[in-house]
Write a protein that holds these residues in place. Sequence first.
Motif, PDB file in Angstrom:
ATOM      1  N   VAL A   1      72.123  26.438  23.169  1.00 36.19           N
ATOM      2  CA  VAL A   1      72.221  25.056  23.629  1.00 36.19           C
ATOM      3  C   VAL A   1      70.919  24.358  23.262  1.00 36.19           C
ATOM      4  O   VAL A   1      69.843  24.757  23.742  1.00 36.19           O
ATOM      5  CB  VAL A   1      72.469  24.969  25.147  1.00 36.19           C
ATOM      6  CG1 VAL A   1      72.501  23.507  25.595  1.00 36.19           C
ATOM      7  CG2 VAL A   1      73.762  25.672  25.528  1.00 36.19           C
TER       8      VAL A   1
ATOM      9  N   ALA B   1      68.469  21.673  26.113  1.00 36.39           N
ATOM     10  CA  ALA B   1      69.048  22.289  27.313  1.00 36.39           C
ATOM     11  C   ALA B   1      68.504  21.739  28.621  1.00 36.39           C
ATOM     12  O   ALA B   1      69.103  21.973  29.677  1.00 36.39           O
ATOM     13  CB  ALA B   1      68.837  23.808  27.275  1.00 36.39           C
TER      14      ALA B   1
ATOM     15  N   VAL C   1      74.969  23.887  29.988  1.00 36.98           N
ATOM     16  CA  VAL C   1      74.562  25.172  30.555  1.00 36.98           C
ATOM     17  C   VAL C   1      75.427  25.529  31.762  1.00 36.98           C
ATOM     18  O   VAL C   1      75.901  26.667  31.900  1.00 36.98           O
ATOM     19  CB  VAL C   1      73.068  25.146  30.921  1.00 36.98           C
ATOM     20  CG1 VAL C   1      72.676  26.408  31.677  1.00 36.98           C
ATOM     21  CG2 VAL C   1      72.213  25.001  29.657  1.00 36.98           C
TER      22      VAL C   1
ATOM     23  N   LEU D   1      78.875  26.646  30.699  1.00 37.38           N
ATOM     24  CA  LEU D   1      78.900  27.920  29.974  1.00 37.38           C
ATOM     25  C   LEU D   1      78.662  29.126  30.872  1.00 37.38           C
ATOM     26  O   LEU D   1      78.764  30.264  30.412  1.00 37.38           O
ATOM     27  CB  LEU D   1      77.857  27.892  28.851  1.00 37.38           C
ATOM     28  CG  LEU D   1      78.251  27.036  27.637  1.00 37.38           C
ATOM     29  CD1 LEU D   1      77.031  26.754  26.768  1.00 37.38           C
ATOM     30  CD2 LEU D   1      79.337  27.713  26.821  1.00 37.38           C
TER      31      LEU D   1
ATOM     32  N   VAL E   1      75.729  32.683  26.179  1.00 36.44           N
ATOM     33  CA  VAL E   1      74.502  31.951  25.893  1.00 36.44           C
ATOM     34  C   VAL E   1      73.384  32.930  25.549  1.00 36.44           C
ATOM     35  O   VAL E   1      73.037  33.809  26.341  1.00 36.44           O
ATOM     36  CB  VAL E   1      74.079  31.065  27.074  1.00 36.44           C
ATOM     37  CG1 VAL E   1      72.732  30.395  26.789  1.00 36.44           C
ATOM     38  CG2 VAL E   1      75.137  30.012  27.364  1.00 36.44           C
TER      39      VAL E   1
ATOM     40  N   LEU F   1      68.305  29.073  24.977  1.00 38.25           N
ATOM     41  CA  LEU F   1      68.201  27.721  25.507  1.00 38.25           C
ATOM     42  C   LEU F   1      66.989  27.076  24.848  1.00 38.25           C
ATOM     43  O   LEU F   1      65.872  27.587  24.934  1.00 38.25           O
ATOM     44  CB  LEU F   1      68.049  27.747  27.029  1.00 38.25           C
ATOM     45  CG  LEU F   1      69.227  28.363  27.801  1.00 38.25           C
ATOM     46  CD1 LEU F   1      68.941  28.377  29.296  1.00 38.25           C
ATOM     47  CD2 LEU F   1      70.524  27.604  27.514  1.00 38.25           C
TER      48      LEU F   1
END
Length: 334
Positions: free
Chosen positions: A5, A8, A17, A20, A28, A31
């Motif tokens: 991401v 983030a 976030v 997910l 993930v 970040l």
Amino acid sequence: MKVAVLGATGMVGRTFVKLLEGHPWFEVEKLVASERSAGIRYGELVEDSPEEFRDFEVISLEDFLKDPGVDLVFNALPASLAGDVEERLAKDIPIFTNARVHRYDDDVPILVPEVNPEHLRLTEVQRERKGWNGFIVTNPNCSTAILAVSLAPLRDFGIKRVHVATMQAISGAGFFGLSALAIHDNVIPFISGEEWKIENESRKILGKIENGRIKPALFEVSAIATRVPVLHGHTEAVFIELEHGSTEKIKEAFESFDPLKSLSLPSYEKPLVYTEVPQPRFHRERGKGLTVTVGRVEGSDSAFKYVITGHNLVRGAAGGSLLNAELAKKLGYI
């Protein structure tokens, strides 16, 4: 699939976030945020971070670009940074982005899964033209996304003209977009660039692919965009001219519209729910923020009006982009 991401710590990035957390298809891995956030635990930067990600060490965009190491990227970077980053990454990795930079490229779809899933074919055009292994898929401007969901079931009635007045939540301006003094006890009837986006993105979304590009829909769209003192949830008053129709048939079309139901996407929610008086305070979280609430259908002959409310950060941003990626995976594009 391992995902990253970008952006983030911003408002849309935080929404990515959260959505997910515990996702069955996308794990993930990274970040990514600004240099000043690099090396800090995500939970220290974002107090309401999901527990799953609190101990993630945020990495800088510069370091991420040196070695992405993921299968897919969700982008919440500001437009000023997004363009070059997306093109660089798309050489190898699919990018699902909230940024506007590539929305108007001939071979880049503005995707709303319930409305124009066939536009994913443009990802193959990108790969062929540019020699990429990845591609770029954009989601619309937040107010456009909410509007497009409501227009899709009305296509069979022959859309001729759309006028829309938006009442947009302050979170659409980001963390630093509006001062409290500016919005308190106020309505601001201007949002820079917003009306152009609504008018042009809607027609691209409901257009058709011809010769490797989108031919926009032919109906007219006119918009007035306003900012109102609501935290989350955009409300829109829509005035529409159709070739034919009735209030009963329009309501029925809204209530029966559910094209993704059979696909079993992890984030699937019914896209439209009819409630006589849509209100952001009560209805923005419907369907975990992905459901648009429609009501106040009135009119006769060819002229009708209705009101819609949807969550600008979920349906209008991160949630829509996540649904785009799920659809692409389900249909074999990634």
